[in-house]
Design a protein around this motif. Structure first.
Motif, PDB file in Angstrom:
ATOM      1  N   LEU A  81       0.559  -1.074   0.286  1.00 46.02           N
ATOM      2  CA  LEU A  81       0.218  -0.258   0.326  1.00 46.02           C
ATOM      3  C   LEU A  81       0.952   1.124   0.303  1.00 46.02           C
ATOM      4  CD1 LEU A  81      -2.911  -1.063   2.445  1.00 46.02           C
ATOM      5  CD2 LEU A  81      -2.792  -0.801   0.188  1.00 46.02           C
ATOM      6  N   ASP A  82       0.997   2.313   0.954  1.00 43.05           N
ATOM      7  CA  ASP A  82       0.843   3.527   1.441  1.00 43.05           C
ATOM      8  C   ASP A  82       2.525   3.249   1.926  1.00 43.05           C
ATOM      9  OD1 ASP A  82       0.626   2.745   3.474  1.00 43.05           O
ATOM     10  OD2 ASP A  82      -0.063   5.055   4.502  1.00 43.05           O
ATOM     11  N   VAL A  83       3.519   2.141   2.150  1.00 43.65           N
ATOM     12  CA  VAL A  83       4.477   2.017   2.788  1.00 43.65           C
ATOM     13  C   VAL A  83       5.927   1.290   1.647  1.00 43.65           C
ATOM     14  CG1 VAL A  83       4.029   1.308   4.778  1.00 43.65           C
ATOM     15  CG2 VAL A  83       4.565   0.240   3.215  1.00 43.65           C
ATOM     16  N   GLY A  84       6.957   2.210   1.579  1.00 39.97           N
ATOM     17  CA  GLY A  84       8.281   1.249   1.248  1.00 39.97           C
ATOM     18  C   GLY A  84       8.631   0.127   1.371  1.00 39.97           C
ATOM     19  N   VAL A  85       8.744  -0.538   0.389  1.00 41.43           N
ATOM     20  CA  VAL A  85       8.954  -2.143   0.863  1.00 41.43           C
ATOM     21  C   VAL A  85      10.206  -2.485   0.133  1.00 41.43           C
ATOM     22  CG1 VAL A  85       8.765  -4.451   0.467  1.00 41.43           C
ATOM     23  CG2 VAL A  85       6.524  -2.594   0.535  1.00 41.43           C
ATOM     24  N   ARG A  86      11.340  -3.431   0.918  1.00 45.97           N
ATOM     25  CA  ARG A  86      12.374  -3.774   0.207  1.00 45.97           C
ATOM     26  C   ARG A  86      13.128  -5.259   0.771  1.00 45.97           C
ATOM     27  NH1 ARG A  86      17.866   0.150   1.067  1.00 45.97           N
ATOM     28  NH2 ARG A  86      16.853   1.494   0.398  1.00 45.97           N
ATOM     29  N   VAL A  87      13.381  -5.199   0.009  1.00 39.99           N
ATOM     30  CA  VAL A  87      13.407  -7.279  -0.260  1.00 39.99           C
ATOM     31  C   VAL A  87      14.801  -7.256  -0.215  1.00 39.99           C
ATOM     32  CG1 VAL A  87      13.249  -9.848   0.573  1.00 39.99           C
ATOM     33  CG2 VAL A  87      11.386  -7.315  -0.115  1.00 39.99           C
ATOM     34  N   VAL A  88      15.660  -7.817   0.112  1.00 41.61           N
ATOM     35  CA  VAL A  88      17.668  -7.802   1.065  1.00 41.61           C
ATOM     36  C   VAL A  88      17.509  -9.384   0.392  1.00 41.61           C
ATOM     37  CG1 VAL A  88      19.562  -7.335   1.376  1.00 41.61           C
ATOM     38  CG2 VAL A  88      17.304  -5.788   1.380  1.00 41.61           C
ATOM     39  N   GLY A  89      18.127 -10.231  -0.682  1.00 43.33           N
ATOM     40  CA  GLY A  89      18.458 -11.489  -0.442  1.00 43.33           C
ATOM     41  C   GLY A  89      19.537 -11.552  -0.987  1.00 43.33           C
TER      42      GLY A  89
END
Length: 488
Positions: A81-89
């Motif tokens: 939604l309105d939040v930023g997402v970062r997925v670090v693999g």
């Protein structure tokens, strides 16, 4: 400046300061903390919601399925939604939504929300480990930190506006309340403004207003005016006493001074005067001189009695005063027989010098006029209690006082034909008896021999008499119901 205006200005200046202080010192930290709490709860909810999509994304990427990875990535961003997402693999990082740039260093871990700042921007960020996938990773969620910007700026503006509005409103309200509250004070001021105690006998009449300060001030003003009246009366009394002293002194001193002048002329004009005649003239001069001194002393004492104030009264032991008077009389006339019988512990509320003067003059009168046919003086002084009074008696063994003379000889300047006194000794006794709310009477002595003077003084005392014009008037004996011997 009127008091109501002062209060209005003071409140108008104080209330805005209080509003600003409350806003900056109390409201601002509380609002910022509440906003941060809401942002952090939102971050946790979003992180928990997208964690399964992040796990599936890493699993698809590790399995080499690009289409599945793209699908999972779209689901991840859609769920954020309105939040930023970062997925670090291990080998790849996926980003989406508002968040700091890749060059911004992130904390090693942020299991609790923290603030990250870069280039004038700040974000609240939270990290969660991705577990359960074949390839481990970390989920980061970001939200622009607006708690110290938009919302807080809005609150600040509202606080300032409230302070600006509070200044005139609170000032006007305080001025209105103060104007009503000070109404009784203004009315009191108008009533007292026209009072002139020097030119008018009108005095302040105040009805209770229910305002303690105003009622207290009115009571104080009434007390001050009453004290002014009292002092003015005392001053007038003192002036009248001084005039009477001057008139009495000039009248009574004229005769002895003329006699002394005549004798001095005889001595000056007849230096050859025979010795017996010269001795007679000198004897007359000494007698007149003694009389003048006694008259001046008595006039002074009468003036003191006329002007003594209530503050001079205290508890006086009558037996001690009588003992001191008897001791002094014995010293002056060692040939006289003077006895004292006094009950101890008898006290009155009185003026000690006046009581001593009363007893001294009674004893002096008895020594001067109470001698027997052989010229011997025998005086008995007694002090005893009779109910609510203290009785002072002075007995002598002289010729006594005729009944027809007992109502006259306490008047001032009353002297017997052979008396060399001032004629004021027993007037002083009457004055002091009246001053102490008592009375003095004279009767036949014990066994019908001589005379007995009785002075009755109330133990409780009381206020001063309304009139104490013993130097002015001649009716003192009638006012105090006294009767006297010829004054000494």
């Amino acid at each position: 400046m009127r008091l109501s205006t002062r209060i209005g200005l003071a409140v108008g200046a104080t209330v805005p300061l209080l509003v600003l202080a409350s806003g900056w010192l109390l409201l601002m930290p509380l609002i910022a903390r509440d906003l941060h709490r809401e942002e952090d709860n939102h971050l946790r909810q979003r992180a928990t919601a997208v964690l399964p999509d992040a796990r599936a994304l890493l699993r698809a990427a590790a399995a080499g399925r690009p289409k599945a990875a793209d699908s999972r990535e779209r689901q991840l961003y859609s769920g954020a939604l309105d939040v930023g997402v970062r997925v670090v693999g291990p080998d790849e990082t996926f980003r989406g939504g508002p968040q700091p740039g890749a060059a911004v260093a992130l904390p090693a871990q942020a299991t609790a929300p923290v603030t990250v700042r870069h280039a004038g921007h700040s974000w609240r960020t939270l990290s969660m480990p991705i577990e359960g996938a074949k390839v481990p990773g970390t989920l980061w969620v970001f939200q622009p930190d607006t708690a110290d910007r938009t919302q807080l700026r809005l609150v600040r503006r509202r606080v300032v506006m409230t302070a600006l509005l509070a200044a005139p409103l609170s000032g006007l309200l305080a001025w209105g309340i103060a104007t009503g509250a000070t109404g009784p004070l203004r009315r009191l001021g108008r009533r007292t403004a026209g009072l002139d105690p020097r030119a008018s006998t009108a005095r302040l009449r105040h009805d209770p207003t229910g305002v303690t300060e105003v009622d207290d001030l009115a009571a104080t003003l009434q007390t001050v005016l009453a004290r002014y009246d009292e002092q003015a009366a005392r001053t007038a009394e003192a002036l009248e006493t001084a005039r009477s002293f001057s008139a009495a002194a000039s009248h009574e001193l004229r005769t002895p001074l003329m006699s002394m002048g005549t004798n001095l002329d005889i001595l000056a004009d007849h230096p050859e005067l025979p010795e017996p005649d010269r001795t007679e003239v000198l004897t007359d001069l000494r007698r007149e001189h003694t009389r003048l001194l006694g008259l001046l002393v008595m006039l002074r004492e009468l003036g003191r009695g006329d002007l003594v104030g209530a503050e001079a009264f205290r508890t006086v032991d009558v037996a001690e005063a009588a003992d001191a008077a008897v001791a002094e009389a014995r010293r002056r006339d060692p040939d006289a027989r003077i006895t004292l019988r006094a009950e101890q512990g008898l006290t009155v509320h009185g003026w000690e010098p006046g009581l001593r003067l009363l007893i001294d003059n009674l004893i002096a009168n008895a020594l001067a006029h109470g001698r027997d046919t052989e010229g011997r003086a025998s005086v008995a002084v007694g002090v005893r209690g009779t109910g609510t009074e203290v009785l002072i008696t002075v007995d002598d063994r002289g010729p006594g006082v005729p009944p027809e003379a007992r109502g006259l000889i306490f008047e001032r300047f009353r002297r017997g034909p052979d008396s060399i006194g001032s004629g004021l000794g027993l007037t002083l006794v009457a004055q002091q008896a009246a001053l102490h709310r008592g009375s003095v009477t004279v009767a036949d002595g014990p066994d019908g021999v001589g005379a007995r003077f009785e002075v009755r003084l109330p133990r409780a005392g009381g206020g001063l008499p309304d009139r104490r014009d013993w130097l002015i008037g001649t009716a003192g004996t009638k006012r105090s119901q006294t009767s006297h011997k010829d004054g000494s």
